[in-house]
Design an enzyme around this catalytic site. Sequence first.
Site, PDB file in Angstrom:
ATOM      1  N   ASP A  13       0.858  -1.184   0.000  1.00  0.00           N
ATOM      2  CA  ASP A  13       0.000   0.000   0.000  1.00  0.00           C
ATOM      3  C   ASP A  13       0.895   1.235   0.000  1.00  0.00           C
ATOM      4  O   ASP A  13       1.752   1.388   0.888  1.00  0.00           O
ATOM      5  CB  ASP A  13      -0.898   0.021   1.247  1.00  0.00           C
ATOM      6  CG  ASP A  13      -1.959  -1.084   1.218  1.00  0.00           C
ATOM      7  OD1 ASP A  13      -2.122  -1.739   0.167  1.00  0.00           O
ATOM      8  OD2 ASP A  13      -2.633  -1.287   2.246  1.00  0.00           O
ATOM      9  N   GLU A 138      -8.992 -10.988  -4.766  1.00  0.00           N
ATOM     10  CA  GLU A 138      -7.964 -10.121  -5.350  1.00  0.00           C
ATOM     11  C   GLU A 138      -6.929 -10.898  -6.168  1.00  0.00           C
ATOM     12  O   GLU A 138      -5.921 -10.337  -6.575  1.00  0.00           O
ATOM     13  CB  GLU A 138      -7.264  -9.308  -4.248  1.00  0.00           C
ATOM     14  CG  GLU A 138      -8.150  -8.198  -3.704  1.00  0.00           C
ATOM     15  CD  GLU A 138      -7.438  -7.278  -2.715  1.00  0.00           C
ATOM     16  OE1 GLU A 138      -7.942  -6.169  -2.497  1.00  0.00           O
ATOM     17  OE2 GLU A 138      -6.390  -7.663  -2.152  1.00  0.00           O
ATOM     18  N   ASN A 182     -19.167  -7.950   3.651  1.00  0.00           N
ATOM     19  CA  ASN A 182     -19.643  -6.829   4.457  1.00  0.00           C
ATOM     20  C   ASN A 182     -21.017  -6.436   3.898  1.00  0.00           C
ATOM     21  O   ASN A 182     -21.503  -7.027   2.935  1.00  0.00           O
ATOM     22  CB  ASN A 182     -18.633  -5.673   4.501  1.00  0.00           C
ATOM     23  CG  ASN A 182     -18.422  -4.989   3.154  1.00  0.00           C
ATOM     24  OD1 ASN A 182     -19.259  -5.098   2.256  1.00  0.00           O
ATOM     25  ND2 ASN A 182     -17.314  -4.299   3.018  1.00  0.00           N
ATOM     26  N   THR A 212     -20.897  -8.723   7.805  1.00  0.00           N
ATOM     27  CA  THR A 212     -20.313  -7.790   8.780  1.00  0.00           C
ATOM     28  C   THR A 212     -20.922  -6.408   8.557  1.00  0.00           C
ATOM     29  O   THR A 212     -21.188  -6.003   7.426  1.00  0.00           O
ATOM     30  CB  THR A 212     -18.774  -7.732   8.688  1.00  0.00           C
ATOM     31  OG1 THR A 212     -18.401  -7.214   7.416  1.00  0.00           O
ATOM     32  CG2 THR A 212     -18.152  -9.100   8.904  1.00  0.00           C
ATOM     33  N   GLY A 214     -19.845  -3.318  10.146  1.00  0.00           N
ATOM     34  CA  GLY A 214     -19.036  -2.231  10.703  1.00  0.00           C
ATOM     35  C   GLY A 214     -19.278  -2.090  12.199  1.00  0.00           C
ATOM     36  O   GLY A 214     -19.333  -3.084  12.927  1.00  0.00           O
ATOM     37  N   GLY A 217     -21.698  -4.308  14.158  1.00  0.00           N
ATOM     38  CA  GLY A 217     -21.456  -5.714  14.498  1.00  0.00           C
ATOM     39  C   GLY A 217     -21.541  -6.636  13.305  1.00  0.00           C
ATOM     40  O   GLY A 217     -21.034  -6.331  12.227  1.00  0.00           O
ATOM     41  N   ASP A 240      -9.174   3.944  12.843  1.00  0.00           N
ATOM     42  CA  ASP A 240      -8.930   3.567  11.452  1.00  0.00           C
ATOM     43  C   ASP A 240      -9.486   2.155  11.247  1.00  0.00           C
ATOM     44  O   ASP A 240      -9.005   1.202  11.855  1.00  0.00           O
ATOM     45  CB  ASP A 240      -7.413   3.600  11.193  1.00  0.00           C
ATOM     46  CG  ASP A 240      -7.038   3.162   9.776  1.00  0.00           C
ATOM     47  OD1 ASP A 240      -7.945   2.793   8.996  1.00  0.00           O
ATOM     48  OD2 ASP A 240      -5.839   3.184   9.457  1.00  0.00           O
ATOM     49  N   ALA A 243      -8.945  -2.799   7.128  1.00  0.00           N
ATOM     50  CA  ALA A 243      -8.687  -4.214   7.399  1.00  0.00           C
ATOM     51  C   ALA A 243      -9.449  -4.771   8.600  1.00  0.00           C
ATOM     52  O   ALA A 243      -9.121  -5.839   9.090  1.00  0.00           O
ATOM     53  CB  ALA A 243      -7.180  -4.490   7.548  1.00  0.00           C
ATOM     54  N   ALA A 244     -10.491  -4.060   9.057  1.00  0.00           N
ATOM     55  CA  ALA A 244     -11.318  -4.616  10.139  1.00  0.00           C
ATOM     56  C   ALA A 244     -11.941  -5.939   9.681  1.00  0.00           C
ATOM     57  O   ALA A 244     -11.953  -6.927  10.420  1.00  0.00           O
ATOM     58  CB  ALA A 244     -12.407  -3.630  10.540  1.00  0.00           C
ATOM     59  N   GLY A 245     -12.441  -5.941   8.457  1.00  0.00           N
ATOM     60  CA  GLY A 245     -13.067  -7.153   7.916  1.00  0.00           C
ATOM     61  C   GLY A 245     -12.068  -8.298   7.783  1.00  0.00           C
ATOM     62  O   GLY A 245     -12.403  -9.463   8.041  1.00  0.00           O
ATOM     63  N   ASP A 246     -10.843  -7.979   7.386  1.00  0.00           N
ATOM     64  CA  ASP A 246      -9.819  -9.024   7.257  1.00  0.00           C
ATOM     65  C   ASP A 246      -9.420  -9.563   8.635  1.00  0.00           C
ATOM     66  O   ASP A 246      -9.175 -10.766   8.790  1.00  0.00           O
ATOM     67  CB  ASP A 246      -8.586  -8.472   6.529  1.00  0.00           C
ATOM     68  CG  ASP A 246      -8.893  -8.138   5.078  1.00  0.00           C
ATOM     69  OD1 ASP A 246      -9.772  -8.794   4.484  1.00  0.00           O
ATOM     70  OD2 ASP A 246      -8.254  -7.215   4.537  1.00  0.00           O
TER      71      ASP A 246
HETATM   72  P1  ADP Z   1     -14.939  -4.292   6.077  1.00  0.00           P
HETATM   73  O1  ADP Z   1     -13.701  -3.866   6.796  1.00  0.00           O
HETATM   74  O2  ADP Z   1     -14.730  -5.499   5.240  1.00  0.00           O
HETATM   75  O3  ADP Z   1     -15.666  -3.204   5.376  1.00  0.00           O
HETATM   76  P2  ADP Z   1     -16.756  -4.054   8.336  1.00  0.00           P
HETATM   77  O4  ADP Z   1     -16.609  -2.585   8.233  1.00  0.00           O
HETATM   78  O5  ADP Z   1     -18.145  -4.609   8.310  1.00  0.00           O
HETATM   79  O6  ADP Z   1     -15.934  -4.825   7.218  1.00  0.00           O
HETATM   80  O7  ADP Z   1     -16.034  -4.512   9.683  1.00  0.00           O
HETATM   81  C1  ADP Z   1     -15.812  -5.862   9.992  1.00  0.00           C
HETATM   82  C2  ADP Z   1     -15.997  -6.087  11.468  1.00  0.00           C
HETATM   83  O8  ADP Z   1     -15.090  -5.261  12.193  1.00  0.00           O
HETATM   84  C3  ADP Z   1     -17.374  -5.730  11.999  1.00  0.00           C
HETATM   85  O9  ADP Z   1     -18.267  -6.818  11.876  1.00  0.00           O
HETATM   86  C4  ADP Z   1     -17.066  -5.399  13.461  1.00  0.00           C
HETATM   87  O10 ADP Z   1     -16.986  -6.599  14.222  1.00  0.00           O
HETATM   88  C5  ADP Z   1     -15.669  -4.778  13.372  1.00  0.00           C
HETATM   89  N1  ADP Z   1     -15.752  -3.312  13.312  1.00  0.00           N
HETATM   90  C6  ADP Z   1     -15.718  -2.528  12.216  1.00  0.00           C
HETATM   91  N2  ADP Z   1     -15.835  -1.220  12.538  1.00  0.00           N
HETATM   92  C7  ADP Z   1     -15.943  -1.180  13.895  1.00  0.00           C
HETATM   93  C8  ADP Z   1     -16.092  -0.119  14.861  1.00  0.00           C
HETATM   94  N3  ADP Z   1     -16.159   1.164  14.491  1.00  0.00           N
HETATM   95  N4  ADP Z   1     -16.175  -0.479  16.170  1.00  0.00           N
HETATM   96  C9  ADP Z   1     -16.094  -1.781  16.569  1.00  0.00           C
HETATM   97  N5  ADP Z   1     -15.963  -2.806  15.695  1.00  0.00           N
HETATM   98  C10 ADP Z   1     -15.883  -2.523  14.388  1.00  0.00           C
END
Ligand code: ADP
Length: 302
Positions: A13, A138, A182, A212, A214, A217, A240, A243-246
Amino acid sequence: MTAIAVLGSTNMDLVAYVPKAPRLGETVTGRDFRTVPGGKGANQAVAAARAGASVTMIGAVGTDEFGTRLRAALRTAGVGTEGLRTVEGASGTAHITVDDEGGNSIIVIPGANARVTGLEPGDEQRIAAARALLLQLEVPMDAVLAGARAAREHGVRTVLTPAPAQPLPPELLAVTDLLVPNEHEAAALTGLTDPRQAAEALLQQVPEVVVTLGAAGALYAARGAREPLTVPAPPVRAVDTTAAGDTFAGALATALGEGRPVPQALEWASAAAALSVLRPGAQDSMPVRAQIDAFLAERSGA
Ligand code: ADP
């Protein structure tokens, strides 16, 4: 230790921080520039390794200096790179512009990832030795399909993150055990913006789905189960969410591979993902197992 295989992308990146993104033909002076290892495949591999799995990565890097760094980053995280080929030419790169409002625009150049078109000698054994195979979109579809088929043949659970969003061939869905979109990907796949309806529609094609959501939950649905399970995200101050989803997918596959019941595995993955949004970065922000356990223990007042 549960064994996880990942077939997917590695990208460097290249992140430019600018007050305001340039328009076509315009030049702007930026504030900062960073190079950070990423790619959805590598991110999920690192997430699973930090969560305590023994992970092997199948994919490719280029012969450029990014390739050396991408491989080293995986090794440092404890990910096995025997299945990571080095192919002549450029590594995958993501050119990211982040403005002061946090908005971003991204150009992804697949580079070496485009050369991952199928399984190479040794890959089938790597997959067969795992409890789960993590897949994303990817790398070329042919490779994703070949990996998923090999996993199915050996009774290995396939966990597919359908990103970037695109129509999924029925042959792939037929060998997918757990689909983890997501909410945007779930809507793109089904045309349904309500996550519950989207999950139910997806259950016609795969046995288990986690959508998912965000900060809201996640929603888990399984064929034959009466009600979908809603999994709240722990309330945290997000810095930030890259990569939360990853992180979620890597931790979930690890917990399921260890034989934890689904509700517990989902809670654990949610904790891992919540911890990852507390810090900037992709792989750098992912928690280790002890941090996930401590976070959950603290929340339950233990
Ligand atoms: P992606 O990163 O693929 O877009 P999400 O945004 O749905 O996926 O996030 C994946 C997971 O990360 C969510 O299901 C949740 O458990 C966690 N998550 C994402 N954003 C937050 C947040 N602001 N606070 C707490 N947990 C979060």
